[in-house]
Scaffold this motif. Structure first.
Motif, short mmCIF file in Angstrom:
data_model
loop_
_atom_site.label_atom_id
_atom_site.label_comp_id
_atom_site.label_asym_id
_atom_site.label_seq_id
_atom_site.Cartn_x
_atom_site.Cartn_y
_atom_site.Cartn_z
N TYR A 36 0.72 -1.00 0.12
CA TYR A 36 0.27 -0.07 0.28
C TYR A 36 1.01 1.46 -0.04
O TYR A 36 2.08 1.00 0.57
CB TYR A 36 -1.00 -0.23 1.14
N GLN A 38 0.76 5.56 0.57
CA GLN A 38 -0.17 6.57 2.20
C GLN A 38 0.72 7.55 2.00
O GLN A 38 1.39 7.89 2.55
CB GLN A 38 -0.85 5.83 3.10
N LYS A 41 -2.43 12.61 5.38
CA LYS A 41 -3.53 12.45 5.55
C LYS A 41 -4.57 12.08 5.18
O LYS A 41 -5.60 12.37 4.25
CB LYS A 41 -3.61 14.14 5.85
N GLN A 42 -4.25 11.07 3.55
CA GLN A 42 -4.99 10.44 2.68
C GLN A 42 -4.95 8.75 3.40
O GLN A 42 -4.33 8.13 4.38
CB GLN A 42 -3.85 10.56 1.64
N SER A 43 -5.79 8.22 2.31
CA SER A 43 -5.99 6.72 2.84
C SER A 43 -4.43 5.47 2.80
O SER A 43 -3.97 6.88 1.68
CB SER A 43 -7.87 5.85 2.12
N LEU A 44 -5.65 4.35 2.69
CA LEU A 44 -4.14 3.65 2.28
C LEU A 44 -4.89 3.05 0.83
O LEU A 44 -5.70 2.73 0.55
CB LEU A 44 -4.22 2.88 3.11
N LEU A 46 -4.19 1.06 -2.16
CA LEU A 46 -3.34 -0.36 -2.47
C LEU A 46 -2.98 -0.83 -4.06
O LEU A 46 -3.26 0.11 -5.23
CB LEU A 46 -4.52 -2.15 -3.14
N PHE A 91 4.20 6.98 2.55
CA PHE A 91 4.59 6.15 3.33
C PHE A 91 4.05 4.93 2.65
O PHE A 91 3.15 4.44 2.17
CB PHE A 91 3.92 6.32 4.31
N ILE A 93 3.53 1.16 3.15
CA ILE A 93 2.76 0.03 4.29
C ILE A 93 2.83 -1.62 3.19
O ILE A 93 1.93 -1.28 2.50
CB ILE A 93 1.98 0.45 4.97
N PRO A 110 5.50 -2.50 9.57
CA PRO A 110 5.11 -0.46 10.18
C PRO A 110 5.35 0.22 9.27
O PRO A 110 5.26 1.70 10.01
CB PRO A 110 6.48 -0.62 11.27
N ARG A 113 9.24 5.07 5.05
CA ARG A 113 8.56 6.25 4.28
C ARG A 113 9.90 6.63 3.85
O ARG A 113 11.34 7.17 4.47
CB ARG A 113 8.87 7.65 6.37
N ARG B 43 1.61 1.85 12.67
CA ARG B 43 0.65 1.27 11.10
C ARG B 43 -0.22 1.38 11.68
O ARG B 43 -1.26 1.15 12.24
CB ARG B 43 1.37 -0.42 10.81
N PHE B 89 -10.12 3.13 9.72
CA PHE B 89 -10.26 3.71 8.56
C PHE B 89 -11.36 1.96 8.38
O PHE B 89 -10.74 1.13 9.47
CB PHE B 89 -9.06 2.68 8.29
N PHE B 103 -9.55 0.30 1.28
CA PHE B 103 -9.77 1.11 2.64
C PHE B 103 -10.73 2.48 2.15
O PHE B 103 -10.53 2.71 1.31
CB PHE B 103 -8.95 1.63 3.18
N GLY B 104 -11.25 2.15 3.01
CA GLY B 104 -12.25 3.69 3.35
C GLY B 104 -11.08 4.89 2.82
O GLY B 104 -9.81 5.00 3.35
N ALA B 105 -11.74 6.48 2.33
CA ALA B 105 -10.99 7.66 3.46
C ALA B 105 -10.10 7.70 4.38
O ALA B 105 -9.35 8.85 4.76
CB ALA B 105 -11.72 8.62 2.63
N ARG B 108 -10.97 11.02 10.85
CA ARG B 108 -10.13 12.13 12.00
C ARG B 108 -11.38 12.43 13.16
O ARG B 108 -12.04 12.85 12.77
CB ARG B 108 -9.14 12.76 11.20
#
Lengths: 117, 113
Positions: A36, A38, A41-44, A46, A91, A93, A110, A113, B43, B89, B103-105, B108
């Motif tokens: 993944y 990232q 401030k965003q999602s993972l 794929l 990042f 993962i 973990p 970066r 993670r 998430f 995953f969803g967005a 927070r």
């Protein structure tokens, strides 16, 4: 519980160079691992599915020649970012699927970066 | 492919209040719905999951509900505490050997003391 490690935890490289990131399942065998990406401030997102002994399956929009994935053993998958550019800074993962008697669980590393200067 | 939408993107609650995060998914083949908590620079950690043969699951202050017909699932945190502050998430995956998780967005969550 199942443990997944990644190495390195952080890396800084110059534009145009290649960087290899390792993902290891420490106490279990994983035929499937995922990579993944990232952004802050965003999602993972794929990137690809890594299967032991076969070619990785890449998600749409992910360049397979730029992000080389090798799953050479049941405990190790590597992601190589080739000819890295600043926009590859992110990042990264990995995760590994732990299988036991019909149950599946996913464990994350973990993260690494990457900063490309 | 699967698409997971998550709301709200930001949620602020007072300590002790409840927090609810909602997700929808598109692929009817998905039958595994995990929820992850991620703290800054770390993670994702699995906090609870639900499989499609169950409508609700609870673990202490955390509960998840699933409506497979409507393709909705939700996370409920009761008696929130400041240490619950993080990004949450939702995700969806087919519970097979492939197990590709989308995953969803993210949401927070801020819990104010």
């Amino acid at each position: 519980g199942a443990v997944v490690s990644q190495h390195p935890s952080w890396v800084i490289c110059k534009s145009g160079t290649s960087v290899k990131i390792e993902c290891r399942s420490l106490d279990f065998q994983a035929t499937t691992m995922f990579w993944y990406r990232q952004f802050p401030k965003q999602s993972l997102m794929l990137m690809a599915t890594s299967n032991e002994g076969s070619k990785a399956t890449y998600e749409q929009g992910v360049e397979k020649d730029k992000f080389l994935i090798n799953h050479a053993s049941l405990t190790l998958s590597t992601l190589t970012v080739t000819s890295a550019h600043p926009e590859d800074s992110s990042f990264y993962i990995c995760s590994a699927v732990y299988t036991r008697t019909g149950q599946y669980e996913q464990y994350f590393g973990p993260g690494t970066r990457l900063t490309v200067t | 492919g699967e698409n997971v939408e998550q709301h709200p993107s930001t949620l602020s609650v007072q300590e002790g209040d409840s927090a609810v995060i909602k997700c929808t998914y598109s692929d009817s083949a998905s039958n595994y719905f995990p929820w992850y908590k991620q703290e800054l620079g770390k993670r994702p950690q699995l906090i609870i999951d639900i499989r499609s043969n169950v409508g609700e699951k609870k673990d202490q202050r955390i509960a998840v509900t699933l409506n497979k017909t409507a393709k909705h699932f939700s996370l409920h945190i009761t008696e929130t505490q400041p240490e619950d502050s993080a990004v949450y998430f939702c995700a969806a995956a087919p519970y097979t050997g492939g197990f590709k998780t989308i995953f969803g967005a993210g949401t927070r969550l801020f819990v104010k003391a």
